[in-house]
Scaffold this active site. Structure first.
Site, PDB file in Angstrom:
ATOM      1  CE  LYS A 174      -1.676   3.201   2.059  1.00  0.00           C
ATOM      2  NZ  LYS A 174      -1.569   4.638   1.470  1.00  0.00           N
ATOM      3  CD  GLU A 249      13.022   1.325  10.356  1.00  0.00           C
ATOM      4  OE1 GLU A 249      13.395   2.468  10.895  1.00  0.00           O
ATOM      5  OE2 GLU A 249      13.372   0.500  10.749  1.00  0.00           O
ATOM      6  CB  CYS A 283      13.135   9.560   8.058  1.00  0.00           C
ATOM      7  SG  CYS A 283      14.059   8.477   7.132  1.00  0.00           S
ATOM      8  CD  GLU A 383       9.948  13.623  10.789  1.00  0.00           C
ATOM      9  OE1 GLU A 383       8.610  13.413  10.970  1.00  0.00           O
ATOM     10  OE2 GLU A 383      10.929  13.008  10.145  1.00  0.00           O
TER      11      GLU A 383
HETATM   12  P1  NAD Z   1       2.326   9.070   7.201  1.00  0.00           P
HETATM   13  O1  NAD Z   1       2.505   8.455   8.257  1.00  0.00           O
HETATM   14  O2  NAD Z   1       1.362  10.102   6.759  1.00  0.00           O
HETATM   15  O3  NAD Z   1       1.986   8.023   5.907  1.00  0.00           O
HETATM   16  C1  NAD Z   1       2.787   6.835   5.513  1.00  0.00           C
HETATM   17  C2  NAD Z   1       2.080   5.756   5.085  1.00  0.00           C
HETATM   18  O4  NAD Z   1       1.128   5.372   6.081  1.00  0.00           O
HETATM   19  C3  NAD Z   1       1.175   6.128   3.677  1.00  0.00           C
HETATM   20  O5  NAD Z   1       1.164   5.238   2.876  1.00  0.00           O
HETATM   21  C4  NAD Z   1      -0.206   6.457   4.319  1.00  0.00           C
HETATM   22  O6  NAD Z   1      -1.078   6.409   3.096  1.00  0.00           O
HETATM   23  C5  NAD Z   1      -0.294   5.368   5.375  1.00  0.00           C
HETATM   24  N1  NAD Z   1      -1.262   5.904   6.292  1.00  0.00           N
HETATM   25  C6  NAD Z   1      -1.750   7.007   6.914  1.00  0.00           C
HETATM   26  N2  NAD Z   1      -2.417   6.967   7.839  1.00  0.00           N
HETATM   27  C7  NAD Z   1      -2.719   5.586   8.130  1.00  0.00           C
HETATM   28  C8  NAD Z   1      -3.439   4.741   8.947  1.00  0.00           C
HETATM   29  N3  NAD Z   1      -4.143   5.584   9.934  1.00  0.00           N
HETATM   30  N4  NAD Z   1      -3.438   3.532   9.053  1.00  0.00           N
HETATM   31  C9  NAD Z   1      -2.535   2.920   8.121  1.00  0.00           C
HETATM   32  N5  NAD Z   1      -1.762   3.597   7.261  1.00  0.00           N
HETATM   33  C10 NAD Z   1      -2.014   4.858   7.078  1.00  0.00           C
HETATM   34  O7  NAD Z   1       3.884   9.670   6.555  1.00  0.00           O
HETATM   35  P2  NAD Z   1       4.281  10.409   5.090  1.00  0.00           P
HETATM   36  O8  NAD Z   1       4.002  11.665   5.004  1.00  0.00           O
HETATM   37  O9  NAD Z   1       3.817   9.635   3.906  1.00  0.00           O
HETATM   38  O10 NAD Z   1       5.787  10.149   5.197  1.00  0.00           O
HETATM   39  C11 NAD Z   1       6.749  11.088   6.082  1.00  0.00           C
HETATM   40  C12 NAD Z   1       6.871  10.736   7.503  1.00  0.00           C
HETATM   41  O11 NAD Z   1       7.674   9.297   7.262  1.00  0.00           O
HETATM   42  C13 NAD Z   1       7.984  11.415   8.440  1.00  0.00           C
HETATM   43  O12 NAD Z   1       7.578  11.427   9.535  1.00  0.00           O
HETATM   44  C14 NAD Z   1       9.333  10.839   8.051  1.00  0.00           C
HETATM   45  O13 NAD Z   1      10.177  11.043   8.968  1.00  0.00           O
HETATM   46  C15 NAD Z   1       8.942   9.436   7.980  1.00  0.00           C
HETATM   47  N6  NAD Z   1       9.903   8.465   7.141  1.00  0.00           N
HETATM   48  C16 NAD Z   1      10.646   7.651   8.162  1.00  0.00           C
HETATM   49  C17 NAD Z   1      11.507   6.793   7.458  1.00  0.00           C
HETATM   50  C18 NAD Z   1      12.416   5.748   8.339  1.00  0.00           C
HETATM   51  O14 NAD Z   1      12.728   4.993   7.913  1.00  0.00           O
HETATM   52  N7  NAD Z   1      12.397   5.982   9.788  1.00  0.00           N
HETATM   53  C19 NAD Z   1      11.709   6.746   6.125  1.00  0.00           C
HETATM   54  C20 NAD Z   1      10.980   7.818   5.402  1.00  0.00           C
HETATM   55  C21 NAD Z   1       9.933   8.736   5.954  1.00  0.00           C
END
Ligand code: NAD
Length: 497
Positions: A174, A249, A283, A383
């Site tokens: 997804k 992550e 991230c 962040e």
């Molecule tokens: P997000 O949490 O909004 O979304 C991530 C994914 O989760 C998307 O596919 C989204 O559709 C899905 N999602 C959202 N709400 C959900 C729910 N209630 N249940 C299940 N899935 C859900 O994050 P984003 O804006 O896409 O990405 C940015 C964030 O990701 C930042 O905080 C960044 O630091 C983090 N990130 C972390 C790493 C790591 O390896 N630590 C790597 C890349 C990004």
């Protein structure tokens, strides 16, 4: 206009909702890449049925054979590298040299995990009883739900899917709604490589609907999630109740220390790349710069001179340094932090969206630097996920380390120093999952473990070979007693004590 589909049981199918959502280029919002299915839990159900059906055949396929198919995906990604990199820049904005790097990371990940098909090591140890043997193997868990963000739209799906598949699980991917096209292209590569129907499935749609349905589905036994800490907490609570394996992550608030003995020019190159590469949307982005007081003035002066030369624009233009933010909502969110920051620190440059001329159709934000930021400031603690750097000043190494560790997150850290004692002391004291010396906070390689401490996750790691298989396998322990009699562990070999 192309209308894309989900991929279930080896077929490209429309969502049962009949609805779609547009996928827009963040550098030019009038450029629509295509319409993607706005799926719902019925589509997730269909994917789970397909993935469950495929599981028995896939888990019985020898792991080296599973690995060979991953190598094939890597070859296809190599062949299509430039095309996918360009599609990625169009879809999520980062500059071409970075999207080529993102695809290359997927290719490298195929090399690592394709080979893992011939290892997938367990271990053996001598039994305490005679004529008895014991050893362990790694067994797959079942159907894995992979939920990914938009900032590494090819690399992160490969980090998750390749080890999950080599381990013998079947998967449902997804992707983030901002980057469905890259996952579509990856699944095309799986299809071309010849994966059996149902082993790899792709469902597009929102996190709250499709992501949540995966998390709550009783037949999805492992969830691998990369995204924000807020969503990670929610997933952890729901999946924890169902006793699922969950790998998280999450966010970061990474810092770079520049000591008084540092090579300043090297540190300057490092912070520019760490803070403004991927428009600060990594991230691991360097969002805090901790300067030793004796180099502060000189370093800030040089930094501001260099930030002014960064070219902001479309990532498809090879001369661009900083691409757009992912969408309009992120422009607003970053701008909100900048408004907060102007009350907390001293704005040195940037500080506003770019909305005219070549920037008028996109989601651009000027590279922004705040000086004299106190450690308690929100822009030093939360962040931001944009091109915003906060500078803090310290008097010595101990204060620098305290300051760097003083955050809820624990992903990546960096120190620039020429003093070997300082470097090793910092390595010992830093609380992050990744530590760099004389390099910025970004730049992970896929054969090392990747992840962080504290609110950055739940102790699992991606990447590497051993750590990620802890996410996607169960340990199976086997005892074979060839003595021909009942032997009781802990009892029979203590009879005379
Ligand atoms: P997000 O949490 O909004 O979304 C991530 C994914 O989760 C998307 O596919 C989204 O559709 C899905 N999602 C959202 N709400 C959900 C729910 N209630 N249940 C299940 N899935 C859900 O994050 P984003 O804006 O896409 O990405 C940015 C964030 O990701 C930042 O905080 C960044 O630091 C983090 N990130 C972390 C790493 C790591 O390896 N630590 C790597 C890349 C990004």
């Amino acid at each position: 206009m192309t209308t894309f589909r989900n991929y279930i049981a080896g077929k490209w199918v429309a969502s049962k909702t009949g609805k779609t959502f547009p996928n827009r280029n963040p550098a030019d919002q009038s450029d629509v890449i295509g319409e993607f299915p706005a799926s719902d839990p019925r589509d997730v159900d269909a994917a789970v049925v397909a993935a469950k059906k495929a599981f028995d055949g896939w888990r019985r396929t020898p792991a080296p054979k599973r690995g060979e198919l991953i190598f094939k995906v890597g070859e296809i990604l190599s062949r299509r590298k430039e095309e996918i990199a360009r599609a990625m820049t169009r879809e999520m904005g980062k500059v071409l040299k970075e999207t080529r790097g993102d695809v290359q990371e997927g290719i490298d990940t195929a090399v690592v995990h394709g080979g893992e098909g011939r290892r997938l090591h367990g271990f053996s140890a001598p039994s305490e009883l005679p004529n008895k043997a014991g050893w362990t193997v790694r067994a797959p868990i079942g159907v894995a739900g992979l939920i990914t963000p938009w900032n590494f739209p090819l690399a992160i799906p490969t980090w998750k899917s390749f080890p999950a598949l080599v381990a013998g699980n079947t998967v449902i991917l997804k992707p983030a709604s901002d980057t469905p096209h890259c996952s579509h292209l990856l699944v095309e590569a799986f299809e071309e490589a010849g994966f059996p129907a149902g082993v790899v499935n792709l469902i597009h749609g929102s996190g709250s609907t499709v992501g949540n349905a995966l998390v709550e589905h009783p037949e999805v036994r492992v969830i691998s999630f990369t995204g924000s800490t807020a969503v990670g907490r929610d997933i952890s609570a729901k999946a924890g109740k169902a006793l699922k394996r969950v790998s998280l992550e999450l966010g970061g608030k990474n810092a770079m220390i520049v000591m008084d003995d540092a090579d300043l020019e090297l540190a300057l190159e490092g912070v520019l790349w760490g803070a403004f590469g991927t428009t600060g949307q990594r991230c691991t982005a360097t969002s805090r710069l901790i300067l030793h007081q004796s180099v502060r003035e000189e370093f800030v002066r040089r930094l501001i001179g260099r930030v002014a030369t960064l070219k902001v624009g479309s990532g498809l233009d090879e001369t661009t340094d900083v691409g757009p933010l992912i969408n309009k909502a992120r422009v607003e969110a970053v701008d909100e932090y900048v408004r907060i920051g102007t009350k907390e620190g001293e704005l040195l440059c940037g500080g506003a969206p770019l909305r005219s001329g070549a920037h008028r159709k996109g989601c651009f934000y000027a590279p922004t630097v705040f000086d004299r930021v106190p450690p308690s400031a929100r822009i030093a603690r939360e962040e931001i996920f944009g091109p915003v750097l906060s500078i803090l000043t310290v008097k010595d190494l101990d204060e620098a380390l305290r300051c760097l560790n003083d955050t809820a997150y624990g992903l990546s850290s960096s120190i620039y120093t020429r003093d070997i004692n300082n470097a090793f002391y910092a390595i010992q004291e830093l609380e992050t999952g990744i530590v760099y010396v004389n390099a910025p906070t970004i730049g992970a390689e896929c054969h090392y473990p990747f992840g962080g401490t504290k609110d950055t996750g739940n102790g699992h790691r991606e990447g590497g070979t051993h750590p990620v298989y802890e996410v996607f396998t169960e340990w199976k322990t086997i005892y074979v007693d060839y003595s021909g009699r009942l032997q009781k562990a802990q009892i029979d070999n203590r009879k005379n004590e």
